[in-house]
Design a protein around this motif. Structure first.
Motif, PDB file in Angstrom:
ATOM      1  N   VAL A  62       1.025  -1.317  -0.069  1.00  0.00           N
ATOM      2  CA  VAL A  62       0.074   0.018  -0.071  1.00  0.00           C
ATOM      3  C   VAL A  62       0.732   1.335   0.275  1.00  0.00           C
ATOM      4  O   VAL A  62       2.171   1.201   0.327  1.00  0.00           O
ATOM      5  N   SER A  63       0.324   2.454  -0.556  1.00  0.00           N
ATOM      6  CA  SER A  63       1.082   3.800  -0.555  1.00  0.00           C
ATOM      7  C   SER A  63       0.104   4.747   0.021  1.00  0.00           C
ATOM      8  O   SER A  63      -0.945   4.709   0.418  1.00  0.00           O
ATOM      9  N   HIS A  64       0.659   6.023  -0.164  1.00  0.00           N
ATOM     10  CA  HIS A  64       0.002   7.138   0.015  1.00  0.00           C
ATOM     11  C   HIS A  64      -1.209   7.381  -0.955  1.00  0.00           C
ATOM     12  O   HIS A  64      -2.267   7.657  -0.495  1.00  0.00           O
ATOM     13  N   ALA A  65      -0.904   6.812  -2.034  1.00  0.00           N
ATOM     14  CA  ALA A  65      -2.131   6.810  -3.283  1.00  0.00           C
ATOM     15  C   ALA A  65      -3.280   6.009  -2.730  1.00  0.00           C
ATOM     16  O   ALA A  65      -4.246   6.501  -3.059  1.00  0.00           O
ATOM     17  N   ASP A  66      -2.917   5.086  -2.037  1.00  0.00           N
ATOM     18  CA  ASP A  66      -4.132   3.942  -1.533  1.00  0.00           C
ATOM     19  C   ASP A  66      -5.107   4.958  -0.569  1.00  0.00           C
ATOM     20  O   ASP A  66      -6.218   4.804  -0.404  1.00  0.00           O
ATOM     21  N   TYR A  67      -4.130   5.449   0.257  1.00  0.00           N
ATOM     22  CA  TYR A  67      -4.799   6.340   1.309  1.00  0.00           C
ATOM     23  C   TYR A  67      -5.699   7.431   0.727  1.00  0.00           C
ATOM     24  O   TYR A  67      -6.786   7.754   1.194  1.00  0.00           O
ATOM     25  N   VAL A  68      -5.092   8.069  -0.299  1.00  0.00           N
ATOM     26  CA  VAL A  68      -5.799   9.040  -0.911  1.00  0.00           C
ATOM     27  C   VAL A  68      -7.031   8.616  -1.548  1.00  0.00           C
ATOM     28  O   VAL A  68      -8.160   9.191  -1.450  1.00  0.00           O
ATOM     29  N   LYS A  69      -7.054   7.705  -2.554  1.00  0.00           N
ATOM     30  CA  LYS A  69      -7.947   6.906  -2.957  1.00  0.00           C
ATOM     31  C   LYS A  69      -9.086   6.320  -2.161  1.00  0.00           C
ATOM     32  O   LYS A  69     -10.284   6.531  -2.505  1.00  0.00           O
ATOM     33  N   ASP A  70      -8.829   5.618  -1.090  1.00  0.00           N
ATOM     34  CA  ASP A  70      -9.919   4.924  -0.530  1.00  0.00           C
ATOM     35  C   ASP A  70     -10.438   5.481   0.828  1.00  0.00           C
ATOM     36  O   ASP A  70     -11.547   5.637   0.894  1.00  0.00           O
ATOM     37  N   CYS A  71      -9.798   6.468   1.497  1.00  0.00           N
ATOM     38  CA  CYS A  71      -9.982   7.290   2.640  1.00  0.00           C
ATOM     39  C   CYS A  71     -10.516   8.585   2.356  1.00  0.00           C
ATOM     40  O   CYS A  71     -11.347   9.048   3.170  1.00  0.00           O
ATOM     41  N   PHE A  72      -9.903   9.413   1.329  1.00  0.00           N
ATOM     42  CA  PHE A  72     -10.142  10.807   1.425  1.00  0.00           C
ATOM     43  C   PHE A  72     -11.639  11.029   1.157  1.00  0.00           C
ATOM     44  O   PHE A  72     -12.326  11.823   1.393  1.00  0.00           O
ATOM     45  N   PRO A  73     -12.219  10.136  -0.075  1.00  0.00           N
ATOM     46  CA  PRO A  73     -13.637  10.588  -0.294  1.00  0.00           C
ATOM     47  C   PRO A  73     -14.509  10.686   0.709  1.00  0.00           C
ATOM     48  O   PRO A  73     -15.643  11.277   0.760  1.00  0.00           O
ATOM     49  N   GLU A  74     -14.407   9.728   1.872  1.00  0.00           N
ATOM     50  CA  GLU A  74     -15.203   9.864   2.833  1.00  0.00           C
ATOM     51  C   GLU A  74     -15.344  11.132   3.567  1.00  0.00           C
ATOM     52  O   GLU A  74     -16.238  11.667   4.220  1.00  0.00           O
ATOM     53  N   PHE A  75     -14.097  11.954   3.507  1.00  0.00           N
ATOM     54  CA  PHE A  75     -14.136  13.319   4.033  1.00  0.00           C
ATOM     55  C   PHE A  75     -14.327  14.503   2.966  1.00  0.00           C
ATOM     56  O   PHE A  75     -14.865  15.611   3.331  1.00  0.00           O
ATOM     57  N   THR A  76     -13.971  14.212   1.873  1.00  0.00           N
ATOM     58  CA  THR A  76     -14.321  15.027   0.758  1.00  0.00           C
ATOM     59  C   THR A  76     -15.645  15.121   0.080  1.00  0.00           C
ATOM     60  O   THR A  76     -16.158  16.137  -0.400  1.00  0.00           O
ATOM     61  N   ASP A  77     -16.115  13.999   0.047  1.00  0.00           N
ATOM     62  CA  ASP A  77     -17.288  13.665  -0.525  1.00  0.00           C
ATOM     63  C   ASP A  77     -18.849  13.891   0.200  1.00  0.00           C
ATOM     64  O   ASP A  77     -20.042  14.085  -0.087  1.00  0.00           O
ATOM     65  N   PHE A  78     -18.659  13.712   1.729  1.00  0.00           N
ATOM     66  CA  PHE A  78     -19.775  13.800   2.581  1.00  0.00           C
ATOM     67  C   PHE A  78     -19.269  14.998   3.536  1.00  0.00           C
ATOM     68  O   PHE A  78     -18.319  15.075   3.979  1.00  0.00           O
ATOM     69  N   PRO A  79     -20.391  15.729   3.997  1.00  0.00           N
ATOM     70  CA  PRO A  79     -20.260  16.745   4.797  1.00  0.00           C
ATOM     71  C   PRO A  79     -19.993  16.169   6.514  1.00  0.00           C
ATOM     72  O   PRO A  79     -20.620  14.973   6.597  1.00  0.00           O
ATOM     73  N   SER A  80     -19.494  16.637   7.270  1.00  0.00           N
ATOM     74  CA  SER A  80     -19.305  16.374   8.477  1.00  0.00           C
ATOM     75  C   SER A  80     -20.598  16.048   9.201  1.00  0.00           C
ATOM     76  O   SER A  80     -21.367  16.774   9.048  1.00  0.00           O
ATOM     77  N   GLY A  81     -20.549  14.816  10.024  1.00  0.00           N
ATOM     78  CA  GLY A  81     -21.730  14.487  10.605  1.00  0.00           C
ATOM     79  C   GLY A  81     -22.125  13.140  10.216  1.00  0.00           C
ATOM     80  O   GLY A  81     -21.341  12.093   9.813  1.00  0.00           O
ATOM     81  N   PRO A  82     -23.453  12.742  10.311  1.00  0.00           N
ATOM     82  CA  PRO A  82     -23.918  11.435  10.056  1.00  0.00           C
ATOM     83  C   PRO A  82     -23.768  10.886   8.474  1.00  0.00           C
ATOM     84  O   PRO A  82     -23.905   9.739   8.487  1.00  0.00           O
ATOM     85  N   ALA A  83     -23.483  11.787   7.711  1.00  0.00           N
ATOM     86  CA  ALA A  83     -23.501  11.196   6.367  1.00  0.00           C
ATOM     87  C   ALA A  83     -22.165  10.644   6.158  1.00  0.00           C
ATOM     88  O   ALA A  83     -21.880   9.627   5.219  1.00  0.00           O
ATOM     89  N   ARG A  84     -21.113  10.807   7.018  1.00  0.00           N
ATOM     90  CA  ARG A  84     -19.944  10.034   7.101  1.00  0.00           C
ATOM     91  C   ARG A  84     -19.990   8.654   7.896  1.00  0.00           C
ATOM     92  O   ARG A  84     -20.600   8.892   8.949  1.00  0.00           O
ATOM     93  N   PHE A  85     -19.651   7.784   7.451  1.00  0.00           N
ATOM     94  CA  PHE A  85     -19.820   6.468   7.928  1.00  0.00           C
ATOM     95  C   PHE A  85     -18.606   5.659   8.155  1.00  0.00           C
ATOM     96  O   PHE A  85     -18.037   5.412   7.179  1.00  0.00           O
ATOM     97  N   TYR A  86     -18.163   5.540   9.474  1.00  0.00           N
ATOM     98  CA  TYR A  86     -16.932   4.760   9.554  1.00  0.00           C
ATOM     99  C   TYR A  86     -16.802   3.337   9.063  1.00  0.00           C
ATOM    100  O   TYR A  86     -15.820   2.738   8.713  1.00  0.00           O
ATOM    101  N   GLN A  87     -18.020   2.629   9.338  1.00  0.00           N
ATOM    102  CA  GLN A  87     -17.902   1.280   8.775  1.00  0.00           C
ATOM    103  C   GLN A  87     -17.333   1.105   7.432  1.00  0.00           C
ATOM    104  O   GLN A  87     -16.660   0.182   6.853  1.00  0.00           O
ATOM    105  N   ALA A  88     -17.812   2.254   6.539  1.00  0.00           N
ATOM    106  CA  ALA A  88     -17.398   2.199   5.006  1.00  0.00           C
ATOM    107  C   ALA A  88     -15.820   2.360   4.993  1.00  0.00           C
ATOM    108  O   ALA A  88     -15.225   1.800   4.059  1.00  0.00           O
ATOM    109  N   LEU A  89     -15.313   3.129   5.955  1.00  0.00           N
ATOM    110  CA  LEU A  89     -13.889   3.377   5.884  1.00  0.00           C
ATOM    111  C   LEU A  89     -13.309   2.089   6.246  1.00  0.00           C
ATOM    112  O   LEU A  89     -12.152   1.592   5.480  1.00  0.00           O
ATOM    113  N   ASN A  90     -13.767   1.254   7.206  1.00  0.00           N
ATOM    114  CA  ASN A  90     -13.025  -0.040   7.571  1.00  0.00           C
ATOM    115  C   ASN A  90     -13.151  -1.040   6.432  1.00  0.00           C
ATOM    116  O   ASN A  90     -12.518  -2.205   6.589  1.00  0.00           O
TER     117      ASN A  90
END
Length: 764
Positions: A62-90
């Protein structure tokens, strides 16, 4: 709306990564084998490991590129609050996403640093991350250097030396995969990090330069792992292969069922499987039978939660104890690569000494003699070999309370199930349950009063004419008040309003019942009912168990999460009122059976057993006031060679520290660099365990893992003296100029707007 106070505490941690996203169906992802700057040698022959893995196990780089691809969208595509879903990250394929975006950098601080921010001050770290987090949760402009949507930010710099990402990830499926990995690591001097959900407040779940064992795809047991125990199953003794040991211990505790949980399961899976079992009984003409005592967030791991102590704020902590008290039996792979199973085989009644459950006298263990066998039906458990020199009594003590990720890899736990009892949860405001038109204008007044009421009901019930039995039925993880069995919350709330001169309140006193009116009979049922209501707004939450806190930028800086002694609060009602006025309500999962449930063979501190609640001193001013004014009154500090346990294990964070070593009544100065704080202040480990327990745990760590193959951040032994390299001063002038001056006091608080069902429901 949930008020999250971002703590002002600090210390030190230890960065980097390599190429290629994963196809989970492949046993080896392309690109596996990179290392170099990531902290693993390029010369490692990963094929030696993959050749020994089961067909469904996956090893990927894995690399930084994977962190950006997999993890960033949960923070950039959804507003802070219940729209963000931790299980989706896991559930992302790279296995490196974390509940807070900044966890991917040293100490949760993305500013580039080649020395782990050793010469950076605590106040500077907290200032920068708070500014970024404030902007994120409020929807305002995020400082450019900390904005994941800005391609030129620190977060998008793949050469940032502060990156805290493992270069290789193994997804084991069966125990033989873990055994093969440990043997490979031992032969090649490779260090591990271990992750289930990544919910570690200490940042212990993953680490740069390690092979990450992500347990998310490991064999799950809870769906079929519920076992009913009856005395006729036993012949009066524990079977030689220890197969009957969990039932024997369960019956000795006057309990009749347990559930086996896999090393990669989370509480959501356990709760839903227990709920399904109860519903099946009901549909067959019976009644709900089982209650699973566990964490307040569905995404939390039963393993890490348990090993840090295990607080059951809305699952009945005062009725059932702590997480460590629920463990009947453990299976794990040790750093010496032995797959072992162990649990108590001798115990004695301890009721005369005031304990609820038997005292453990002796713990027995076995080693698996066919470690390469992948089929569990063919496993053979035997006596451990002559050169096996680990004491199972010590291991039982250390694992239950001494933290996760440091003693080896737990592959399954056998956890106590309790007899089902009725469930209700109360609040003044909590969507989707609507307040009446008559009560809605009173919510701003009644809401804060109810927050105080919860503390009085649980901690000082006699002031409300509430019995200990009714008080012990209830708890709260900084949200609604959840109760099991009989309670008198309605009547006590009415009395509390009169005591506070609030009389003009409509019938029912505006108290909402959140579970029973909607047919929910359990914590899982309540969560499922909320998810059903909000499925059109938040479709990902349907059928899931809620998790708090939702993903945010900043780590959970909790400052000083103090286990305030019951004895101190009981000295005067004013003591509790002072705390409530100054810092707000505590985490309520203490008292009652939690005081007396110990088997007297675990490493959970006495501070947990003696606590009234866990209170969060989060700002610099609050932390200073605690150490200087309250600490000497709450805790015995007469012996200057023995620091007492003070902090709760579950919520101590990656920057927490105790007071100055040279003066325990002075807070660790936030203006000190992190390296100086690490040297001159009481470590978070000592603040959690106290000097005495910590010394024993450190000795067990040396025996179990002398080479520190498992050396997770802020874990036992992680702060041991190491060969030091000179700290080079860094030019950090690249920090965003909009970060602003450090805000002291209440201005450090961050208001996290949490809309809808997750609201104040859960907190780990």
């Amino acid at each position: 709306m949930l008020l999250m106070t971002i703590a002002a505490s600090c210390l030190l941690l230890i960065t980097s990564a390599a190429a290629a996203a994963a196809d989970p169906s492949a046993s080896v992802a392309s690109g596996a084998g990179g290392g170099g700057s990531m902290g693993l040698p390029d010369s490692l022959s990963w094929e030696d490991l993959t050749s020994k893995l089961s067909p469904n196990a996956t090893l990927i780089s894995v690399s930084h590129a994977d962190y950006v691809k997999d993890c960033f969208p949960e923070f950039t595509d959804f507003p802070s609050g219940p729209a963000r879903f931790y299980q989706a990250l896991n559930e992302k394929p790279s296995g490196v996403c974390l509940p807070h975006l900044f966890y991917g950098w040293d100490v949760g601080y993305p500013l580039p640093s080649t020395n782990g921010h050793a010469n950076e001050t605590c106040s500077r770290v907290v200032q920068d991350v708070i500014n970024a987090n404030n902007a994120d949760v409020s929807g305002t402009t995020i400082p450019e250097s900390y904005d994941p949507a800005n391609p030129n930010s620190f977060l998008n710099d793949d050469s940032n030396p502060s990156l805290n990402l493992p270069p290789m990830v193994l997804f084991p499926v069966v125990a033989s995969d873990v055994i093969a990995a440990i043997k490979f690591a031992e032969a090649n001097n490779v260090e591990f990090s271990v992750k289930n959900s990544g919910h570690s407040y200490l940042g212990a779940s993953q680490k740069k330069g390690t092979l990450l064992l992500n347990m998310h795809r490991y064999t799950q047991y809870s769906a079929t792992g519920i076992v009913d125990c009856v005395a006729s199953m036993l012949d009066g003794s524990v079977a030689d292969d220890l197969s009957t040991q969990p039932c024997a211990l369960s019956l000795a505790k006057d309990k009749s069922a347990y559930v086996r949980v896999g090393g990669g399961e989370n509480w959501e899976k356990v709760y839903l499987n227990v709920e399904d079992a109860n519903k099946a009984l009901e549909q067959g003409g019976g009644e709900y039978k089982y209650h699973a005592f566990g964490g307040s967030a569905g995404s939390v791991s039963p393993l890490g939660w348990t090993f840090q102590g295990g607080l059951g704020g809305n699952t009945g902590g005062s009725r059932y104890g702590f997480g460590v008290d629920q463990v009947l039996h453990i299976e794990m792979v040790l750093p010496n690569s032995h797959h072992v199973r162990f649990g108590p085989t001798k115990w004695a009644d301890a009721s005369a000494d005031g304990y609820t459950f038997p005292r453990t006298i002796d713990v027995s263990g076995l080693c698996r003699s066919n470690p390469e066998e992948q089929d569990e039906e063919k496993w053979v458990w035997d006596s451990c070999p002559d050169d096996f020199d680990i004491d199972f009594n010590d291991l039982w003590y250390a694992v239950r309370g001494g933290g996760g990720g440091t003693w080896g890899v737990v592959t399954s736990l056998y956890l106590q199930l309790h007899e089902y009892t009725s469930f209700e949860t109360y609040a003044i405001t909590h969507l989707p349950v609507q307040q009446s038109p008559e009560c809605e204008p009173l919510v701003p007044t009644l809401g804060p009063l109810f927050d105080d009421f919860k503390s009085f009901y649980v901690i000082l019930p006699s002031l409300l004419d509430v019995s200990e039995e009714h008080s012990n039925a209830c708890g709260s993880p900084l949200g609604p008040l959840s109760c099991y069995g009989d309670d008198d919350v309605d009547q006590a709330w009415a009395r509390f309003l009169v005591m506070n001169n609030v009389t003009d309140v409509p019938e029912g006193n505006c108290l909402l019942r959140l579970a029973s009116p909607r047919g929910a009979k359990s914590l899982a049922g309540w969560s499922l009912a909320d998810g059903e209501f909000f499925k059109d707004i938040y479709p990902r939450l349907e059928g899931r168990v809620s998790s708090m806190p939702q993903p945010t930028f900043v780590p959970n800086y909790n400052g000083a999460n103090v286990l305030v002694p019951s004895a101190w609060i009981e000295e005067s009602e004013e003591n509790l009122q002072t705390l409530l006025s100054m810092i707000g309500g505590p985490y309520l999962a203490f008292g009652g059976v939690a005081r007396t449930a110990s088997d007297q063979a675990n490493s959970l501190s006495s501070a947990h057993r003696d606590a009234a609640g866990m209170f969060y001193f989060s700002t610099f001013d609050e932390i200073d006031y605690f150490w200087s004014e309250l600490f000497p009154k709450m805790f015995d500090i007469s012996d200057k060679s023995v620091f007492p346990p003070v902090f709760g294990g579950n919520h101590a964070d990656m920057l927490s520290s105790g007071p100055r070593k040279d003066d325990w009544t002075k807070a660790c100065p936030p203006e000190w660099p992190l390296e100086e704080r690490a040297e001159k202040c009481i470590s978070v480990q000592e603040a959690v365990y106290g000097t005495t327990i910590l010394k024993r745990l450190e000795a067990i760590k040396e025996a179990v893992d002398p080479n520190y193959m498992f050396d997770c951040h802020r874990c036992i032994g992680n702060n041991r003296p190491k060969t030091k390299k000179p700290v080079e001063e860094e030019d950090n002038s690249g920090t965003d100029k909009n970060s602003g001056a450090l805000l002291i006091g209440k201005s450090l608080s961050v208001i996290v707007v949490v809309v809808g069902w997750i609201g104040s429901q859960f907190m780990v």
